[in-house]
Structures are given as C-alpha cells and as structure tokens.
Design a protein around this motif. Structure first.
Motif, PDB file in Angstrom:
ATOM      1  N   TYR A   7     111.098  44.005  27.283  1.00  0.00           N
ATOM      2  CA  TYR A   7     109.930  44.847  27.540  1.00  0.00           C
ATOM      3  C   TYR A   7     110.275  46.326  27.408  1.00  0.00           C
ATOM      4  CZ  TYR A   7     106.104  47.114  29.991  1.00  0.00           C
ATOM      5  OH  TYR A   7     105.053  47.945  30.315  1.00  0.00           O
ATOM      6  N   GLN A   8     111.421  46.709  27.975  1.00  0.00           N
ATOM      7  CA  GLN A   8     111.873  48.096  27.866  1.00  0.00           C
ATOM      8  C   GLN A   8     112.181  48.466  26.412  1.00  0.00           C
ATOM      9  OE1 GLN A   8     111.812  50.406  30.248  1.00  0.00           O
ATOM     10  NE2 GLN A   8     110.964  48.848  31.619  1.00  0.00           N
ATOM     11  N   PHE A  44     110.609  47.277  23.782  1.00  0.00           N
ATOM     12  CA  PHE A  44     109.326  47.554  23.129  1.00  0.00           C
ATOM     13  C   PHE A  44     108.839  48.954  23.476  1.00  0.00           C
ATOM     14  CE2 PHE A  44     108.761  42.832  22.834  1.00  0.00           C
ATOM     15  CZ  PHE A  44     108.587  42.790  21.468  1.00  0.00           C
ATOM     16  N   LYS A  45     108.956  49.327  24.746  1.00  0.00           N
ATOM     17  CA  LYS A  45     108.510  50.657  25.163  1.00  0.00           C
ATOM     18  C   LYS A  45     109.314  51.743  24.457  1.00  0.00           C
ATOM     19  CE  LYS A  45     107.458  51.736  29.314  1.00  0.00           C
ATOM     20  NZ  LYS A  45     107.517  51.976  30.781  1.00  0.00           N
ATOM     21  N   ALA A  46     110.624  51.518  24.319  1.00  0.00           N
ATOM     22  CA  ALA A  46     111.491  52.503  23.670  1.00  0.00           C
ATOM     23  C   ALA A  46     111.129  52.681  22.201  1.00  0.00           C
ATOM     24  CB  ALA A  46     112.949  52.080  23.805  1.00  0.00           C
ATOM     25  N   ASN A  47     110.550  51.627  21.600  1.00  0.00           N
ATOM     26  CA  ASN A  47     110.158  51.694  20.190  1.00  0.00           C
ATOM     27  C   ASN A  47     108.689  52.067  20.022  1.00  0.00           C
ATOM     28  OD1 ASN A  47     112.360  50.500  18.089  1.00  0.00           O
ATOM     29  ND2 ASN A  47     112.649  49.615  20.131  1.00  0.00           N
ATOM     30  N   GLY A  48     108.058  52.462  21.133  1.00  0.00           N
ATOM     31  CA  GLY A  48     106.671  52.919  21.072  1.00  0.00           C
ATOM     32  C   GLY A  48     105.672  51.823  20.773  1.00  0.00           C
ATOM     33  N   ASP A  67     103.113  48.755  22.110  1.00  0.00           N
ATOM     34  CA  ASP A  67     102.380  48.207  23.243  1.00  0.00           C
ATOM     35  C   ASP A  67     102.339  46.690  23.090  1.00  0.00           C
ATOM     36  OD1 ASP A  67     100.779  47.657  25.372  1.00  0.00           O
ATOM     37  OD2 ASP A  67      98.935  48.389  24.442  1.00  0.00           O
ATOM     38  N   TYR A  68     103.226  46.001  23.806  1.00  0.00           N
ATOM     39  CA  TYR A  68     103.291  44.544  23.656  1.00  0.00           C
ATOM     40  C   TYR A  68     102.029  43.883  24.178  1.00  0.00           C
ATOM     41  CZ  TYR A  68     105.066  39.798  23.686  1.00  0.00           C
ATOM     42  OH  TYR A  68     105.228  38.460  23.450  1.00  0.00           O
ATOM     43  N   LYS A 126     101.277  42.742  15.131  1.00  0.00           N
ATOM     44  CA  LYS A 126     102.305  43.782  15.087  1.00  0.00           C
ATOM     45  C   LYS A 126     103.300  43.521  13.965  1.00  0.00           C
ATOM     46  CE  LYS A 126     102.092  44.096  20.133  1.00  0.00           C
ATOM     47  NZ  LYS A 126     101.257  42.909  20.308  1.00  0.00           N
ATOM     48  N   TYR A 142     107.052  44.412  13.168  1.00  0.00           N
ATOM     49  CA  TYR A 142     108.275  44.952  13.758  1.00  0.00           C
ATOM     50  C   TYR A 142     109.276  45.266  12.661  1.00  0.00           C
ATOM     51  CZ  TYR A 142     106.360  42.839  18.015  1.00  0.00           C
ATOM     52  OH  TYR A 142     105.554  42.489  19.057  1.00  0.00           O
TER      53      TYR A 142
END
Length: 204
Positions: free
Chosen positions: A45-46, A48-52, A54-55, A61, A63
């Motif tokens: 989860y972190q 995904f957040k670091a890569n901007g 929104d999961y 999406k 990737y």
C-alpha cells in the motif's frame, strides 16, 4: 474393563490419525504467516502511495515494469517467509511431540495443496502478463481457499473453515476490484493470525 477398552480404542484412533493425517502443523505457523502477509500488504500500500497511485479506485491501472517487478518480488518474499515459519514451527512441534514429518499423509497433503496453488500461480502470471492487475488479489484468495479445502482430508479438518473463508473473501472481492488489497490483507493476514491462534490453543 470398559475403561481399558476405551483406552485401547483411543490409542488405535490416535495411531490411525497419525498415519492418515498430517498433524504436525502448528498454529504458530499460521500466526507468523499472517504477520508476514500483514506487513507485506501494508508495504505494498505504501509502495502505491509512493508511486502516486490511488489503489482504492476501480479505474484500470497501468503499472510500470519496475513497480510490477517490485510487487512480484514482495509477493515472493512473503511466500518465502510464510514457508520458513511454517517449516520452523512444524519441525519444532514434531520434535516436541515426537511426531514424524515426512509421511504418506504429508505427501498426500502437499500434493492436494499444490494442484490448486500451482494452477492459481499460473493463472495469476497470465493476469499480470495481460495487465489485469485488479483480478490478482481475488484470484490468489480463491485458489488458496480451494487448496485448503482440497488438502483438508489429509490434515486437521479445521483447515477447511479457513479455506471457505478465503473463498468467500475472494468471491466478494471480485465485485470490489479497487479494494482487492484490503481483502488480501484481511484474508492472508488477519484471518491467518486468528486461525493460527485458535489452532494453537486447540491443539497445543
């Protein structure tokens, strides 16, 4: 006399169970496997957040290859950690209660466990190849649930209840694609921990 017969029958049942079922499985294996999945899921989860990203959205999406590789590596690390703890606590329990590990029951359990797991692994690789990332989490839950139900007859019967819970979570998550990671963390993390604690208390 009746008490002696009951003791003999109990001993015979115990011997039959040991020969036909893999009973060296420790509840602590489930607890630590769940902790590994919980930590791994939160890390993802972190990531995904670091890569901007929104999961928690149902949008399709795309990737990057680096992110996919890191997610795949994280999954492998979680799997290795779960297997390590499973083996560690199984060996410890076997030595404590003088139980054999590698028996015909062990082979049957692993074979019946492997069929759905290998099939699910190949299916998930195909999903990754076709960039259908949202279906990976539900698929892992469903195939894992099938594996547990399939292997139940060669180990503790309680395993099937965990399997059914994983199946239900997997089926529900199919309709909430944007929340697959939540279902995955709950299924492989929290459910494993709860199941492991129950099993440890019941069969310690």
């Amino acid at each position: 006399m009746n008490q002696k017969h009951q003791e003999d029958l109990s001993h015979i049942r115990s011997m039959m169970e040991r020969s036909s079922r893999f009973i060296s499985l420790s509840g602590l294996s489930g607890v630590f496997a769940g902790l590994a999945a919980l930590i791994g899921g939160l890390y993802v989860y972190q990531l995904f957040k670091a890569n901007g990203l929104d999961y928690f959205s149902n949008e399709h999406k795309l990737y990057g290859s680096n992110l996919v590789s890191e997610l795949f590596l994280t999954g492998i690390i979680i799997l290795v950690a779960a297997l390590f703890f499973g083996l560690l606590f199984t060996i410890r329990k076997s030595k404590k209660y003088n139980l054999p590990i590698w028996t015909s029951a062990t082979k049957n359990m692993l074979f019946n466990l492997a069929i759905p797991l290998v099939s699910g692994g190949i299916f998930c690789l195909a999903l990754l190849y076709h960039q259908m990332y949202g279906l990976v989490a539900p698929a892992t839950l469903i195939f894992y649930g099938l594996a547990l139900v399939n292997a139940e007859k060669f180990t503790f019967s309680d395993v099937k209840y965990l399997g059914f819970c994983e199946l239900v979570l997997g089926f529900i998550s199919l309709f909430y694609i944007g929340y697959g990671l939540v279902f995955w963390i709950f299924g492989f993390g929290i459910l494993h921990i709860l199941y492991g604690l129950i099993m440890f208390k019941k069969y310690k």
